[in-house]
Write a protein that holds these residues in place. Structure first.
Motif, mmCIF file in Angstrom:
data_model
loop_
_atom_site.group_PDB
_atom_site.id
_atom_site.type_symbol
_atom_site.label_atom_id
_atom_site.label_comp_id
_atom_site.label_asym_id
_atom_site.label_seq_id
_atom_site.Cartn_x
_atom_site.Cartn_y
_atom_site.Cartn_z
ATOM 1 N N LEU A 12 0.833 -1.205 0.000
ATOM 2 C CA LEU A 12 0.000 0.000 0.000
ATOM 3 C C LEU A 12 0.864 1.250 0.000
ATOM 4 O O LEU A 12 0.548 2.231 -0.693
ATOM 5 N N LEU A 13 1.963 1.237 0.761
ATOM 6 C CA LEU A 13 2.868 2.383 0.783
ATOM 7 C C LEU A 13 3.423 2.645 -0.614
ATOM 8 O O LEU A 13 3.449 3.795 -1.081
ATOM 9 N N ALA A 14 3.843 1.591 -1.310
ATOM 10 C CA ALA A 14 4.384 1.747 -2.664
ATOM 11 C C ALA A 14 3.316 2.271 -3.620
ATOM 12 O O ALA A 14 3.580 3.150 -4.456
ATOM 13 N N GLN A 15 2.086 1.747 -3.510
ATOM 14 C CA GLN A 15 0.995 2.198 -4.382
ATOM 15 C C GLN A 15 0.690 3.680 -4.160
ATOM 16 O O GLN A 15 0.521 4.438 -5.124
ATOM 17 N N LEU A 16 0.621 4.087 -2.908
ATOM 18 C CA LEU A 16 0.287 5.486 -2.609
ATOM 19 C C LEU A 16 1.418 6.425 -3.014
ATOM 20 O O LEU A 16 1.170 7.559 -3.456
ATOM 21 N N MET A 17 2.648 5.972 -2.866
ATOM 22 C CA MET A 17 3.780 6.797 -3.307
ATOM 23 C C MET A 17 3.725 7.001 -4.819
ATOM 24 O O MET A 17 3.949 8.100 -5.321
ATOM 25 N N GLU A 18 3.404 5.934 -5.558
ATOM 26 C CA GLU A 18 3.288 6.065 -7.012
ATOM 27 C C GLU A 18 2.092 6.945 -7.385
ATOM 28 O O GLU A 18 2.169 7.769 -8.301
ATOM 29 N N LEU A 19 0.996 6.796 -6.643
ATOM 30 C CA LEU A 19 -0.196 7.604 -6.882
ATOM 31 C C LEU A 19 0.103 9.086 -6.695
ATOM 32 O O LEU A 19 -0.385 9.930 -7.451
ATOM 33 N N HIS A 20 0.932 9.412 -5.695
ATOM 34 C CA HIS A 20 1.247 10.818 -5.387
ATOM 35 C C HIS A 20 2.560 11.265 -6.027
ATOM 36 O O HIS A 20 3.086 12.335 -5.682
ATOM 37 N N ASN A 21 3.092 10.428 -6.961
ATOM 38 C CA ASN A 21 4.304 10.777 -7.704
ATOM 39 C C ASN A 21 5.488 11.074 -6.792
ATOM 40 O O ASN A 21 6.234 12.048 -6.977
ATOM 41 N N ALA A 22 5.675 10.227 -5.780
ATOM 42 C CA ALA A 22 6.814 10.351 -4.873
ATOM 43 C C ALA A 22 8.072 9.799 -5.542
ATOM 44 O O ALA A 22 8.040 9.333 -6.689
ATOM 45 N N TYR A 30 10.107 -0.162 -2.135
ATOM 46 C CA TYR A 30 9.029 -0.616 -1.260
ATOM 47 C C TYR A 30 8.158 -1.665 -1.959
ATOM 48 O O TYR A 30 7.683 -2.619 -1.341
ATOM 49 N N ALA A 31 7.933 -1.481 -3.262
ATOM 50 C CA ALA A 31 7.148 -2.458 -4.025
ATOM 51 C C ALA A 31 7.874 -3.801 -4.071
ATOM 52 O O ALA A 31 7.259 -4.864 -3.893
ATOM 53 N N ASN A 32 9.199 -3.757 -4.288
ATOM 54 C CA ASN A 32 9.985 -4.991 -4.301
ATOM 55 C C ASN A 32 9.969 -5.660 -2.929
ATOM 56 O O ASN A 32 9.880 -6.888 -2.818
ATOM 57 N N ALA A 33 10.067 -4.831 -1.889
ATOM 58 C CA ALA A 33 10.046 -5.376 -0.528
ATOM 59 C C ALA A 33 8.719 -6.058 -0.247
ATOM 60 O O ALA A 33 8.679 -7.141 0.361
ATOM 61 N N ALA A 34 7.617 -5.453 -0.682
ATOM 62 C CA ALA A 34 6.295 -6.035 -0.465
ATOM 63 C C ALA A 34 6.210 -7.405 -1.114
ATOM 64 O O ALA A 34 5.687 -8.364 -0.520
ATOM 65 N N PHE A 35 6.736 -7.513 -2.337
ATOM 66 C CA PHE A 35 6.696 -8.788 -3.063
ATOM 67 C C PHE A 35 7.524 -9.848 -2.340
ATOM 68 O O PHE A 35 7.072 -10.986 -2.142
ATOM 69 N N LYS A 36 8.732 -9.472 -1.899
ATOM 70 C CA LYS A 36 9.621 -10.438 -1.249
ATOM 71 C C LYS A 36 9.100 -10.858 0.127
ATOM 72 O O LYS A 36 9.161 -12.022 0.505
ATOM 73 N N LEU A 37 8.595 -9.881 0.880
ATOM 74 C CA LEU A 37 8.083 -10.183 2.213
ATOM 75 C C LEU A 37 6.870 -11.116 2.152
ATOM 76 O O LEU A 37 6.683 -11.963 3.024
ATOM 77 N N ASP A 38 6.053 -10.937 1.106
ATOM 78 C CA ASP A 38 4.855 -11.768 0.953
ATOM 79 C C ASP A 38 5.231 -13.231 0.738
ATOM 80 O O ASP A 38 4.488 -14.135 1.124
ATOM 81 N N VAL A 89 -10.627 6.496 -3.100
ATOM 82 C CA VAL A 89 -9.496 6.370 -4.019
ATOM 83 C C VAL A 89 -8.597 5.218 -3.580
ATOM 84 O O VAL A 89 -8.102 4.449 -4.408
ATOM 85 N N ILE A 90 -8.391 5.090 -2.278
ATOM 86 C CA ILE A 90 -7.609 3.966 -1.747
ATOM 87 C C ILE A 90 -8.277 2.644 -2.122
ATOM 88 O O ILE A 90 -7.620 1.680 -2.520
ATOM 89 N N ALA A 91 -9.616 2.610 -2.017
ATOM 90 C CA ALA A 91 -10.350 1.389 -2.370
ATOM 91 C C ALA A 91 -10.159 1.023 -3.837
ATOM 92 O O ALA A 91 -10.128 -0.162 -4.196
ATOM 93 N N MET A 92 -10.026 2.027 -4.711
ATOM 94 C CA MET A 92 -9.835 1.755 -6.143
ATOM 95 C C MET A 92 -8.543 0.987 -6.401
ATOM 96 O O MET A 92 -8.450 0.218 -7.368
ATOM 97 N N LEU A 93 -7.544 1.195 -5.542
ATOM 98 C CA LEU A 93 -6.271 0.500 -5.735
ATOM 99 C C LEU A 93 -6.420 -1.008 -5.591
ATOM 100 O O LEU A 93 -5.559 -1.762 -6.038
ATOM 101 N N GLY A 94 -7.510 -1.451 -4.978
ATOM 102 C CA GLY A 94 -7.753 -2.878 -4.823
ATOM 103 C C GLY A 94 -8.518 -3.505 -5.969
ATOM 104 O O GLY A 94 -8.765 -4.708 -5.958
ATOM 105 N N ILE A 95 -8.897 -2.703 -6.968
ATOM 106 C CA ILE A 95 -9.657 -3.218 -8.101
ATOM 107 C C ILE A 95 -8.711 -3.819 -9.137
ATOM 108 O O ILE A 95 -7.742 -3.169 -9.563
ATOM 109 N N LYS A 96 -8.999 -5.033 -9.525
ATOM 110 C CA LYS A 96 -8.167 -5.718 -10.512
ATOM 111 C C LYS A 96 -8.108 -4.913 -11.801
ATOM 112 O O LYS A 96 -9.122 -4.457 -12.320
#
Length: 551
Positions: A12-22, A30-38, A89-96
């Protein structure tokens, strides 16, 4: 907090950072970490802090965030981004099929802030022309949202009606009589299961036929069978004898209040439901009205209305074309309306403030009026009326100055923006719009989206009283996602002599067929054709428009 939950926080942190152009490098890490941790088969909550960063795929930065999550229960960076982002908007990130970049376009460019609004926007074809989207993507998003809605255990009537009808046809092969019953037969706008009743059924063959459709058995008794489809729709089938079929149909159709208020009979063998009501000393009550409201007392006094039928409708008002956010041209919309046998079409594209829906600037309004004049000369006696769906602005005023408003044959006044209002704000906007002499029809009065958005709060009685005082028609928006005005207020509107207009809010030709769903809920509320605005003939509605404009 387990490792999977920690991984979800990083995702979620990676998604929101990308959403806000961080920072894109941090976002990717963070996205890679999420994948590896999972995928990590370790309990991160109990690994000593000094050992975390030694784990493959976890550096010091990620380890620090894991410790922050362990010690504080959250990550401040994530909390800050959550504060900046609407819940919808956060809920939209969960839509396939929707990544952060697409969600950013939906949020920032289209100004959509909830899944419910996104679903309705897809039905209005507003995503088709947005950057990075197309018709196929829009359809995939629609299906994903519908699948998510199904998981709530509630379904819009329109989404399961065909399934119920197909099951009714199938079951007729294994029983002497079959009928849809329960909430489905009453055509409730929201249902929780499909119910059917069968007489003298061959149970083994019937259940085997359902199994062949991948409808799993959950429970079976002597009186009923309960199962569930692959799409999580519960199915309940009641077993009856032929002799008691109509008695059981009657008992399973009406809600508990209706059946109790109607009274008891001395027998259960009837040749029809009409015979049941006759034995109870009541006029026959249509299934849609069996809600335990005023229908029993009216049946006793023989004052039930002759309910509206689809065939009573003479025209279709409140429709959109490619001039705003529709998918078909004005000509296509008019020709199809005429082909369906209607006498008139009311085009009501969005007004200029609705920039998200390509609302019409004044010059486009005048351009459309010229095209309508050409079409009317060509298609006579069929008539296209010049309308607009005018936004009700924040102060309750209508879009466009008076000199433009007076060029329309009719105006549908609707609220589309700033929906987060208290009841006082909402009513001030509505009442001022209703009192505007140019307002012909009040569109979708609460702005609700079924199973998605409750709509802004309003005082229905005060709103209806104002429409009565100002000669304003109230819309029953027939789009199955809206069905607004709620049918429960139709009877009060009729008691105040307020006419109701069943409008499809069609954004494509096929949307005209939603008139059926509007008629379903209109019948539930007791609407009859004499009080349905678009059941007026072409001559009658023309006279009404002319009289309104004259005032």
């Amino acid at each position: 907090m387990d490792t999977k939950t920690i991984a979800r926080n990083f995702k979620l942190l990676a998604q929101l950072m990308e959403l806000h152009n961080a920072n894109p490098f941090k976002t990717k890490s963070y996205a890679n970490a999420a994948f590896k941790l999972d995928k990590l088969g370790l309990d991160l909550m109990n690994i000593p802090a000094n050992e975390l960063e030694r784990i493959e795929g976890i550096g010091k930065g990620i380890a620090d965030k894991i410790l922050e999550l362990r010690n504080q229960g959250s990550i401040k960076e994530l909390d800050d981004l959550l504060q900046q982002t609407p819940e919808g908007v956060i809920a939209m990130l969960g839509i396939k099929g929707l990544g952060p970049k697409k969600v950013e376009i939906i949020w920032k460019a289209l100004e959509i802030e909830s899944v419910a609004d996104l679903y309705y926007a897809c039905n209005e074809n507003r995503l088709v022309e947005a950057k990075g989207f197309g018709y196929k993507t829009q359809e995939e998003i629609l299906k994903s949202i519908e699948f998510a809605m199904a998981s709530t255990g509630k379904f819009k009537y329109a989404s399961v009606e065909k399934m119920a009808q197909d099951l009714e046809t199938l079951l007729l092969q294994y029983a002497s009589k079959v009928s849809i019953t329960g909430d489905m037969r009453r055509k409730c706008e929201i249902v929780e299961l499909i119910e059917l009743i069968v007489a003298d059924a061959d149970k083994p063959k019937l259940i085997a036929a359902l199994a062949a459709l991948n409808i799993a058995t959950q429970e079976e008794t002597n009186t009923y069978w309960l199962g569930q489809t692959e799409s999580a729709v519960p199915i309940k089938i009641y077993f009856s004898t032929t002799a008691q079929f109509y008695w059981n149909l009657y008992n399973t159709t009406g809600n508990d209040a209706h059946v109790q208020l109607a009274g008891n009979t001395t027998t259960q063998n009837f040749a029809s439901e009409e015979a049941i009501y006759q034995s109870l000393g009541l006029a026959y009550i249509a299934p849609e009205m069996r809600e335990g409201s005023t229908e029993i007392s009216r049946a006793k006094s023989n004052t039930l209305p002759v309910l509206i039928e689809v065939t009573d409708l003479k025209g279709i008002l409140h429709n959109h074309s490619t001039y705003s956010d529709g998918i078909h041209s004005l000509r296509d919309m008019a020709l199809y309306c005429k082909e369906l046998g209607y006498a008139y079409l009311g085009i009501a594209d969005h007004s200029k403030t609705a920039v998200y829906a390509k609302g019409l600037p004044i010059e486009r309004v005048l351009e459309q009026h010229k095209e309508i004049d050409v079409l009317n000369a060509e298609l006579a006696p069929f008539k296209v009326f010049k309308g607009i769906e005018s936004d009700i602005l924040g102060d309750g005023s209508l879009d466009y100055p008076a000199e433009i408003l007076q060029t329309f044959d009719f105006i549908v006044a609707s609220i589309h923006s700033n929906l987060k209002m208290d009841i006082d704000k909402a009513m001030n906007r509505l009442l001022r719009a209703i009192e505007n002499p140019y307002t012909t029809i009040l569109g979708h009065p609460t702005g609700r989206l079924l199973l998605g958005r409750a709509g802004y709060p309003i005082d229905h009685q005060k709103m209806i009283d104002a429409c009565a005082a100002n000669g304003v028609v109230i819309e029953i928006n027939a789009n199955p996602n809206r069905l607004d005005l709620d049918w429960r207020w139709i009877d009060y509107a009729l008691s105040k002599d307020v006419m109701l207009s069943i409008n499809p809010d069609a954004h494509k030709k096929e949307g005209y067929h939603d008139m059926y769903y509007g008629v379903c809920v209109a019948r539930k509320g007791g609407l009859y054709k004499e009080m349905c605005f678009n059941a007026l003939s072409l001559a009658e509605i023309t006279a009404h428009f002319d009289k309104k404009k004259g005032k």
